[in-house]
Design an enzyme around this catalytic site. Structure first.
Site, PDB file in Angstrom:
ATOM      1  N   ASN A 243      -8.914  -0.940  -3.537  1.00  0.00           N
ATOM      2  CA  ASN A 243     -10.180  -0.214  -3.636  1.00  0.00           C
ATOM      3  C   ASN A 243     -10.204   0.685  -4.877  1.00  0.00           C
ATOM      4  O   ASN A 243      -9.232   1.382  -5.152  1.00  0.00           O
ATOM      5  CB  ASN A 243     -10.382   0.652  -2.393  1.00  0.00           C
TER       6      ASN A 243
ATOM      7  N   HIS B  11      -3.189  -2.823  -1.165  1.00  0.00           N
ATOM      8  CA  HIS B  11      -2.880  -3.044   0.252  1.00  0.00           C
ATOM      9  C   HIS B  11      -2.493  -4.503   0.462  1.00  0.00           C
ATOM     10  O   HIS B  11      -3.206  -5.401   0.020  1.00  0.00           O
ATOM     11  CB  HIS B  11      -4.116  -2.820   1.126  1.00  0.00           C
TER      12      HIS B  11
ATOM     13  N   GLN C 201     -12.109   3.792  -1.720  1.00  0.00           N
ATOM     14  CA  GLN C 201     -10.842   4.424  -2.125  1.00  0.00           C
ATOM     15  C   GLN C 201     -10.804   5.856  -1.603  1.00  0.00           C
ATOM     16  O   GLN C 201     -11.776   6.604  -1.755  1.00  0.00           O
ATOM     17  CB  GLN C 201     -10.706   4.421  -3.655  1.00  0.00           C
TER      18      GLN C 201
ATOM     19  N   ASP D 264       1.938   1.481   5.265  1.00  0.00           N
ATOM     20  CA  ASP D 264       0.780   2.365   5.409  1.00  0.00           C
ATOM     21  C   ASP D 264       0.941   3.181   6.702  1.00  0.00           C
ATOM     22  O   ASP D 264       1.334   2.645   7.748  1.00  0.00           O
ATOM     23  CB  ASP D 264      -0.510   1.535   5.453  1.00  0.00           C
ATOM     24  N   ILE D 265       0.613   4.452   6.612  1.00  0.00           N
ATOM     25  CA  ILE D 265       0.788   5.352   7.753  1.00  0.00           C
ATOM     26  C   ILE D 265      -0.261   5.109   8.843  1.00  0.00           C
ATOM     27  O   ILE D 265      -0.075   5.511  10.000  1.00  0.00           O
ATOM     28  CB  ILE D 265       0.762   6.825   7.267  1.00  0.00           C
TER      29      ILE D 265
ATOM     30  N   HIS E 237      -3.381   1.812  -5.830  1.00  0.00           N
ATOM     31  CA  HIS E 237      -2.484   1.181  -4.856  1.00  0.00           C
ATOM     32  C   HIS E 237      -3.107  -0.124  -4.381  1.00  0.00           C
ATOM     33  O   HIS E 237      -4.321  -0.279  -4.381  1.00  0.00           O
ATOM     34  CB  HIS E 237      -2.208   2.104  -3.663  1.00  0.00           C
TER      35      HIS E 237
HETATM   36  P1  AMP Z   1      -7.547   3.581   0.211  1.00  0.00           P
HETATM   37  O1  AMP Z   1      -8.620   3.840   1.236  1.00  0.00           O
HETATM   38  O2  AMP Z   1      -7.601   2.206  -0.388  1.00  0.00           O
HETATM   39  O3  AMP Z   1      -7.516   4.682  -0.839  1.00  0.00           O
HETATM   40  O4  AMP Z   1      -6.195   3.613   1.016  1.00  0.00           O
HETATM   41  C1  AMP Z   1      -5.398   4.728   1.191  1.00  0.00           C
HETATM   42  C2  AMP Z   1      -4.373   4.355   2.211  1.00  0.00           C
HETATM   43  O5  AMP Z   1      -3.292   5.235   2.120  1.00  0.00           O
HETATM   44  C3  AMP Z   1      -4.878   4.416   3.656  1.00  0.00           C
HETATM   45  O6  AMP Z   1      -4.735   3.137   4.276  1.00  0.00           O
HETATM   46  C4  AMP Z   1      -3.968   5.470   4.303  1.00  0.00           C
HETATM   47  O7  AMP Z   1      -3.633   5.177   5.641  1.00  0.00           O
HETATM   48  C5  AMP Z   1      -2.756   5.428   3.395  1.00  0.00           C
HETATM   49  N1  AMP Z   1      -1.973   6.653   3.353  1.00  0.00           N
HETATM   50  C6  AMP Z   1      -2.424   7.911   3.128  1.00  0.00           C
HETATM   51  N2  AMP Z   1      -1.396   8.795   3.166  1.00  0.00           N
HETATM   52  C7  AMP Z   1      -0.280   8.068   3.408  1.00  0.00           C
HETATM   53  C8  AMP Z   1       1.100   8.404   3.579  1.00  0.00           C
HETATM   54  N3  AMP Z   1       1.543   9.655   3.476  1.00  0.00           N
HETATM   55  N4  AMP Z   1       1.975   7.395   3.823  1.00  0.00           N
HETATM   56  C9  AMP Z   1       1.546   6.120   3.914  1.00  0.00           C
HETATM   57  N5  AMP Z   1       0.267   5.744   3.771  1.00  0.00           N
HETATM   58  C10 AMP Z   1      -0.638   6.701   3.535  1.00  0.00           C
END
Ligand code: AMP
Ligand code: ZN
Length: 138
Positions: A88, A103, A95, A32-33, A101
């Site tokens: 989520n 986590h 979400q 995760d970024i 996805h």
């Molecule tokens: P959610 O809130 O469950 O939809 O989680 C989305 C997740 O994606 C968040 O934790 C972000 O930090 C992660 N995310 C968004 N863009 C990227 C990216 N380019 N590379 C890695 N993680 C990302």
């Protein structure tokens, strides 16, 4: 199956860079970024599903089989004491990226991860009624 302008479709296809831990025909696993803890990673199916409600059971089973493997390897490498698996569905549930996805969030004493709810009080009659309804809907 992919969706135009979906960032995780692009990451899954390797069109946008990610720190990839693992890849197979069906999945990509990457860090995760904006990690909640050291080792926080995401398991993403290569097919686009908006969320769990959009996903077929086989895809869910395949993804969770991979999650069990990744979780063990991540624990071994990070030395974490535990792990939250968070997934989520819908903006109401937090979400923000609308491509399914999962986590994997390693947990350490003193970390700042917060996954929680306020415990309510169960009404046993209502629970039984709902259990019947959900069973019938399955
Ligand atoms: P959610 O809130 O469950 O939809 O989680 C989305 C997740 O994606 C968040 O934790 C972000 O930090 C992660 N995310 C968004 N863009 C990227 C990216 N380019 N590379 C890695 N993680 C990302
Ligand atoms: Zn997508």
């Amino acid at each position: 199956m992919r969706k135009d302008d979906c960032i995780f479709c692009k990451i899954a296809a390797g069109e946008i860079p990610s720190t990839t831990i693992y890849e197979d025909d069906l999945h990509r696993v990457f860090f995760d970024i904006a990690p909640g803890s050291e080792g926080h990673c995401l398991i993403v199916p290569k097919n686009h599903y908006d969320d769990i409600f959009d996903m077929d059971e086989k895809a869910g089973a395949d993804l969770f089989a991979l999650a069990t493997k990744v979780a063990k390897a991540l624990k071994e490498v990070t030395g974490c004491e535990g792990m939250n698996i968070v997934q989520n569905n819908g903006s109401i549930a937090g979400q923000t990226v609308f491509h399914f996805h999962m986590h994997l969030i390693p947990r350490y004493t003193g970390d700042t991860v917060n996954v929680g709810w306020v415990p309510g009080e169960a009404d046993m009659d209502k629970l039984s009624e709902m259990a019947d309804k959900v069973r019938k809907a399955m």
